[in-house]
Design an enzyme around this catalytic site. Structure first.
Site, PDB file in Angstrom:
ATOM      1  N   PRO A 100       0.780  -1.228   0.000  1.00 61.45           N
ATOM      2  CA  PRO A 100       0.000   0.000   0.000  1.00 61.45           C
ATOM      3  C   PRO A 100       0.818   1.289   0.000  1.00 61.45           C
ATOM      4  O   PRO A 100       0.227   2.364  -0.057  1.00 61.45           O
ATOM      5  CB  PRO A 100      -0.759  -0.108   1.329  1.00 61.45           C
ATOM      6  CG  PRO A 100       0.221  -0.799   2.241  1.00 61.45           C
ATOM      7  CD  PRO A 100       0.998  -1.748   1.369  1.00 61.45           C
ATOM      8  N   THR A 101       2.157   1.213   0.087  1.00 61.12           N
ATOM      9  CA  THR A 101       2.921   2.457   0.264  1.00 61.12           C
ATOM     10  C   THR A 101       3.212   3.139  -1.062  1.00 61.12           C
ATOM     11  O   THR A 101       3.048   2.556  -2.137  1.00 61.12           O
ATOM     12  CB  THR A 101       4.269   2.180   0.965  1.00 61.12           C
ATOM     13  OG1 THR A 101       5.079   1.407   0.066  1.00 61.12           O
ATOM     14  CG2 THR A 101       4.085   1.428   2.264  1.00 61.12           C
ATOM     15  N   CYS A 102       3.686   4.386  -0.968  1.00 62.67           N
ATOM     16  CA  CYS A 102       3.995   5.179  -2.167  1.00 62.67           C
ATOM     17  C   CYS A 102       5.423   4.957  -2.645  1.00 62.67           C
ATOM     18  O   CYS A 102       6.067   5.888  -3.120  1.00 62.67           O
ATOM     19  CB  CYS A 102       3.764   6.650  -1.869  1.00 62.67           C
ATOM     20  SG  CYS A 102       2.048   6.983  -1.517  1.00 62.67           S
ATOM     21  N   ASP A 103       5.952   3.759  -2.487  1.00 60.21           N
ATOM     22  CA  ASP A 103       7.284   3.450  -3.002  1.00 60.21           C
ATOM     23  C   ASP A 103       7.103   2.391  -4.075  1.00 60.21           C
ATOM     24  O   ASP A 103       6.474   1.362  -3.839  1.00 60.21           O
ATOM     25  CB  ASP A 103       8.173   2.925  -1.876  1.00 60.21           C
ATOM     26  CG  ASP A 103       9.615   2.794  -2.324  1.00 60.21           C
ATOM     27  OD1 ASP A 103       9.861   2.190  -3.392  1.00 60.21           O
ATOM     28  OD2 ASP A 103      10.503   3.300  -1.619  1.00 60.21           O
ATOM     29  N   ASN A 163       5.049   6.166   5.331  1.00 63.35           N
ATOM     30  CA  ASN A 163       3.743   6.674   4.891  1.00 63.35           C
ATOM     31  C   ASN A 163       2.719   6.693   6.033  1.00 63.35           C
ATOM     32  O   ASN A 163       1.511   6.711   5.786  1.00 63.35           O
ATOM     33  CB  ASN A 163       3.155   5.845   3.742  1.00 63.35           C
ATOM     34  CG  ASN A 163       3.716   6.206   2.374  1.00 63.35           C
ATOM     35  OD1 ASN A 163       3.678   5.390   1.464  1.00 63.35           O
ATOM     36  ND2 ASN A 163       4.221   7.408   2.204  1.00 63.35           N
TER      37      ASN A 163
END
Ligand SMILES: *Cc1c(COP(=O)(O)O)cnc(C)c1O
Length: 378
Positions: free
Chosen positions: A324-327, A368
């Site tokens: 789910p993270t923005c990486d 995040n």
């Protein structure tokens, strides 16, 4: 290993919010007993980093386990669980001298080294302690190999232990780690041959080594079947008999994954299912846990966990699975997608099995803003 009935009941009754790991202590107790039954003459030093939950350490301490630790904090956790200092080794080859001194103050008397520089630190900060020298192995056959970071060439080990002896330390033995999730039963044989030749060369200098530390590497069953503990024990026993004959030394093992891996299940939830273009026949399934939430061992898709859903009876389609993270590195499986039910929907619960080892310890603090992986030890 599928989730145990105790884990399923816990998830149904407690309905914990968010991704979480549930660990069944009964499975760990069974694993510990299987190791002691299969290797009755070998002491078990549980590798604390695999799962350092206080309940896990307490259970193992009560069962009689010893502990392999890598920091002062892990030593303190093992002591708090009830282990006495003689049951704890400081097995990291990379230690600050002041941490060696602190361990020595706490009563720890066995340390790993893999070079003369580290032996010198130990001789200053823990005078008279026992040291074992770690040798390199190639890690072939391991799904999570340990590379060249730890250990020295076997030819150098003699020099390291002679130096340690000259510094007043007790040159105690040899250690190696054949690589984690080692599926090749023969992996211990070549390392034992090297260990024996170091025993012999030290004997030539009048020094008798006492111990071989056989390390970890014992597997957890993920997607593919793996041999049982007794099969590993037999292979190791054969290697010891072949190389050491009737002078088999004291042995220890340091299981981490093999002790706790199959005892845990992660409950996660589908956040989003999408496609990348109109005719894409591959679905992207985004979960509320990823590489930074505890699934770091999916790096290079090395460890492939069994994944189950309540809809597994339905037709399946290949899916990329991501966190789910923005990486953008936070993709679990893409090179080799997973078949998941076509009916899988947002909000569905997904179980990631055999996740008792190397998950909570790998979760980031709050990338995040996601909280570290919750664990319930039952
Ligand atoms: C991590 C580690 C272990 C545990 O390895 P597994 O493959 O998980 O059993 C054992 N010994 C040392 C020194 C380690 O660093």
């Amino acid at each position: 290993m599928a989730a145990t009935a105790r884990i399923i009941d816990f998830l149904r009754d407690r309905r914990p919010e968010g991704p979480c790991l549930v660990v069944d202590l009964e499975v760990i107790a069974d694993n510990y007993k299987a190791f002691t039954r299969a290797m009755p003459d070998t002491r078990i030093f549980y590798a604390v980093k695999a799962n350092p939950a206080p309940e896990v350490l307490k259970l193992l301490a009560d069962l009689g386990s010893c502990f392999d630790t890598a920091s002062v904090a892990e030593i303190e956790m093992a002591l708090a669980a009830g282990a006495t200092p003689e049951r704890i080794s400081y097995g990291n080859t990379i230690k600050k001298e002041r941490d060696v001194a602190r361990a020595h103050q706490l009563g720890i008397s066995m340390f790993a080294v893999d070079c003369v520089e580290e032996a010198e630190k130990v001789s200053r900060a823990a005078p008279g302690a026992r040291v074992f020298c770690r040798i390199l192995t190639d890690g072939a056959g391991a799904e999570w190999p340990l590379s060249r970071k730890f250990g020295c060439d076997p030819d150098m080990a003699t020099e390291v232990l002679l130096h340690a002896h000259a510094l007043g330390l007790k040159a105690y033995g040899i250690s190696f780690h054949v690589g984690s999730q080692q599926t090749r039963l023969g992996a211990w044989d070549s390392a034992l041959a090297e260990a024996k030749s170091i025993f012999d060369s030290l004997a030539g200098h009048g020094i008798t080594l006492s111990m071989v530390n056989l390390g970890g590497g014992f597997p957890t069953k993920y997607l593919k079947p793996v041999p049982g503990t007794a099969t590993y024990a037999n292979a190791i026993h054969d290697g010891l008999a072949k190389h050491f004959g009737n002078a088999i030394p004291e042995t220890i093992i340091e299981p981490g994954r093999g002790m706790v891996g199959n005892a845990g299940v992660i409950k996660t939830e589908v956040v989003l299912i999408s496609k990348k273009h109109a005719n894409d026949n591959q679905r992207w399934v985004y979960l509320d846990i990823g590489k930074f939430g505890g699934l770091a061992e999916t790096m290079d898709e090395a460890i492939r966990y069994p994944i189950t859903t309540a809809r597994d009876g339905d037709a399946k389609t290949p899916c990329v699975i991501a966190g789910p993270t923005c990486d953008s590195a936070d993709v679990l499986y893409e090179k080799t997608p997973y078949d998941l039910p076509v009916t899988l929907s947002v909000g569905d619960e997904v179980l990631i099995e055999a996740t008792g080892a190397y998950t909570t310890t790998y979760a980031s603090v709050a990338f995040n803003g996601f909280t570290p992986l919750q664990a319930y030890i039952i």
